[in-house]
Design an enzyme around this catalytic site. Structure first.
Site, mmCIF file in Angstrom:
data_model
loop_
_atom_site.group_PDB
_atom_site.id
_atom_site.type_symbol
_atom_site.label_atom_id
_atom_site.label_comp_id
_atom_site.label_asym_id
_atom_site.label_seq_id
_atom_site.Cartn_x
_atom_site.Cartn_y
_atom_site.Cartn_z
ATOM 1 N N GLY A 56 0.800 -1.094 -0.042
ATOM 2 C CA GLY A 56 -0.006 -0.134 -0.094
ATOM 3 C C GLY A 56 0.708 1.271 0.116
ATOM 4 N N CYS A 57 0.236 2.438 0.704
ATOM 5 C CA CYS A 57 1.100 3.487 0.751
ATOM 6 C C CYS A 57 2.512 3.472 1.229
ATOM 7 C CB CYS A 57 0.072 4.541 1.414
ATOM 8 S SG CYS A 57 1.166 6.267 1.641
#
Length: 218
Positions: A56-57
């Protein structure tokens, strides 16, 4: 463009013809780690190992790993796609094919790959395909990129073990991509160690709540 068309565009890997052209030269970035002052691009001590994680981020993922004893240095970047030397804005379009990743350089005498993999599996949801929570797109997919066959085998065994643990809780299947490490394109300076520079910044990490049944024998 409809919402459905936009979603489909961001969650499908682009072909070589569809991908953005990028550029020949790397984008400017830091040379030293904001937290510990160590070199982001080497050289690193002899015997230290590397792995790339996408979960993810990359802001929260990087902080997770730089806090681990035995991790020498971390950096964020883009990998696994087509476009050479992409920018953050280009990567967010979904037209580079790259995932946001964290480079973890570590001392295997202090922390094992199994221990790093346990953090990786438990601190995000590896069943979500081309997204992670509210972050949608190929750039947020779950990936592990390893630098030798032994480490790839360890990663694949850990995926199998965690897949069984998730299935026992009615979750899965795992969508994490495990491949030999492609070229890493370092992200812009402001992304490096972002949450050390911006302590109240966004961190989207959220696991499944299922414990990972490793370390495994290597």
């Amino acid at each position: 463009m409809s919402f459905l068309d936009s979603y489909r565009k961001k969650t499908q890997m682009p072909s070589t013809d569809e991908a953005l052209p990028g550029r020949a030269q790397p984008i400017p970035t830091s040379t030293t780690h904001f937290v510990n002052g160590r070199p982001l691009k080497g050289p690193w001590p002899e015997g230290y190992k590397q792995v790339l994680f996408g979960m993810g981020c990359f802001w929260g993922a990087e902080r997770l790993f730089w806090q681990v004893p035995g991790v020498y240095v971390t950096a964020v970047g883009y990998a696994g796609g087509v476009t050479p030397n992409p920018t953050y804005e280009e990567t967010c379009t979904g037209l580079t094919g790259h995932a946001e990743v964290v480079l973890v350089v570590y001392d295997p005498k202090v922390v094992s790959l199994d221990e790093l993999l346990t953090l990786f599996w438990e601190e995000h949801d590896p069943t979500q395909g081309m997204r992670q929570g509210n972050d949608i797109g190929t750039t947020y997919r779950s990936v592990i990129y390893t630098f030798d066959k032994t480490d790839r085998d360890v990663a694949e065994k850990s995926r199998e073990a965690y897949s069984q643990a998730l299935a026992g809780r009615g979750l899965g299947p795992i969508t994490t991509e495990i491949e030999d490490a492609p070229e890493l394109y370092y992200a812009e300076d402001y992304h490096q160690q972002y949450l050390a520079k911006n302590p109240n910044g966004y961190c989207g990490l959220r696991g499944t709540g299922v414990s990972c049944p490793i370390p495994l024998a290597q």
